[in-house]
Design a protein around this motif. Structure first.
Motif, short mmCIF file in Angstrom:
data_model
loop_
_atom_site.label_atom_id
_atom_site.label_comp_id
_atom_site.label_asym_id
_atom_site.label_seq_id
_atom_site.Cartn_x
_atom_site.Cartn_y
_atom_site.Cartn_z
N SER A 11 0.78 -1.25 0.00
CA SER A 11 0.00 0.00 0.00
C SER A 11 0.81 1.29 0.00
N HIS A 107 1.53 -5.20 -11.29
CA HIS A 107 0.41 -4.34 -11.67
C HIS A 107 0.83 -2.91 -11.33
N ASP A 111 1.90 1.39 -5.08
CA ASP A 111 2.96 0.78 -4.28
C ASP A 111 3.85 -0.15 -5.11
N HIS A 112 3.53 -0.33 -6.40
CA HIS A 112 4.34 -1.21 -7.25
C HIS A 112 5.07 -0.45 -8.35
N ASP A 208 -0.22 -9.35 -4.20
CA ASP A 208 -1.52 -8.74 -4.48
C ASP A 208 -2.48 -9.74 -5.13
N HIS A 251 -6.41 -9.00 -1.25
CA HIS A 251 -5.21 -9.48 -0.55
C HIS A 251 -5.51 -10.77 0.21
N HIS A 273 4.40 -8.27 1.40
CA HIS A 273 3.39 -7.21 1.22
C HIS A 273 2.71 -6.93 2.57
ZN LIG Z 1 0.26 -3.74 -3.44
#
Ligand SMILES: [Zn+2]
Ligand SMILES: [Zn+2]
Length: 316
Positions: A11, A107, A111-112, A208, A251, A273
């Motif tokens: 996140s 994705h 946060d990625h 994710d 999640h 994560h």
């Molecule tokens: Zn994430």
């Protein structure tokens, strides 16, 4: 195959607060009775003996995992952890514009990808950065977060390395003798897991993802994809109780990770994560409960369960 964790949070970044550091110091000093505090080696030995939640931290950066295999550098996700990885790479051939890296994006949730504008090797002419995603418009999506100076001072086109955006084919890609396959996970907007096979070893990066339907039929694609992995990096963001209240958020939990690992003969389950509101004590508690749960459902073989920690290196 060497795996190094540069960002393990979900996140958004979650730095450790001064209050938590003070708490760690109090616990460490309180437990130091009998340690010779005049002797630096005794102090070092004592510090090394402490559990991670007192001695250090899981880390606060978002998703970024580096894989070194057969002379190639693969990177999974460009969360804030990518910034520090980039600084390390600049000390190597990337500092002279002679580096090559393969970046796989699960994705494009913030946060990625939020670390990419701070990825210094991508600004150096001569470096080759190959960016893979099954999304057809991945380049456009990367450009969006650097669209104009109101968003970020440098545009994607201002990053003068040789950037190549590649639509990940359904039947995977080969980088030298490394094979990388992908699988769509259940997540808002979709997220892709990656399976890397190199030198007889298999790593699965599956962040994710939510597993709402636990029937054999629904799970089968995941079971096939995770099968016999030497290491499975798994989205275990929530505790079981929190996952119930956050159903549909995309999640999973460490307990689902254990179930899937036991079913598929995974050798190492790496919890990843981490929820940004969970401090190190909470993550240590999750680890303990996960191990207890594993002892209840264990069938045969031995599953090693690890918590992904920033800076940690694992060889498989
Ligand atoms: Zn994430
Ligand atoms: Zn996401």
């Amino acid at each position: 195959m060497q795996i190094k964790f540069w960002g393990v949070r979900g996140s958004l970044p979650a730095p450790v607060s001064s209050e938590r550091i003070a708490e760690k110091l109090i616990r460490a000093l309180n437990g130091a009775k009998g340690v010779d505090l005049d002797d630096v080696f005794s102090i070092q030995e004592y510090v090394d003996s402490l559990p991670f939640e007192i001695r250090g931290t899981c880390g606060g950066n978002t998703s970024c995992v580096e894989i070194l295999a057969n002379g190639h550098r693969l990177i999974f996700d460009a969360g804030s952890g990518l910034r520090e990885l980039g600084l390390q790479m600049m000390k190597e051939e990337f500092g002279q514009g002679q580096g090559e890296a393969h970046l796989f994006i699960s994705h494009t949730h913030w946060d990625h990808i939020q670390g990419f504008p701070y990825f210094v090797p991508a600004y150096i002419p001569g470096n080759k950065i190959h960016i893979y995603s099954p999304k057809l418009d991945i380049q456009q999506k990367f450009a969006t977060q650097q669209m104009d100076q109101d968003m970020f001072p440098m545009r994607l086109d201002d990053m003068s390395s040789d950037k190549e955006f590649i639509t990940m084919p359904e039947d995977g890609v080969e980088i030298g003798d490394i094979r990388v396959d992908c699988l769509l996970l259940h997540h808002p907007g979709g997220s892709w897991a990656y399976r890397v096979r190199a030198g007889g070893k298999t790593l699965v990066y599956a962040t994710d993802g939510e597993y709402q339907d636990l029937s054999q039929e629904a799970l089968q694609p995941y079971l096939d994809f995770f099968a016999d992995a030497d290491a499975l990096i798994f989205d275990s963001m929530y505790t079981f109780s929190e996952s119930v209240s956050k159903e549909g958020w995309g999640h999973s939990t460490s307990l689902v990770g254990v179930d899937l690992s036991v079913k598929t003969g995974v050798k190492r389950l790496i919890l990843f994560h981490h929820e940004p509101t969970y401090d190190d004590n909470k993550l240590a508690e999750i680890m303990q409960k996960t191990s207890q749960y594993y002892s209840l459902v264990r069938e045969f073989g031995q599953l090693e369960i690890l918590l992904a920690m920033e800076g940690e290196v694992i060889e498989i």
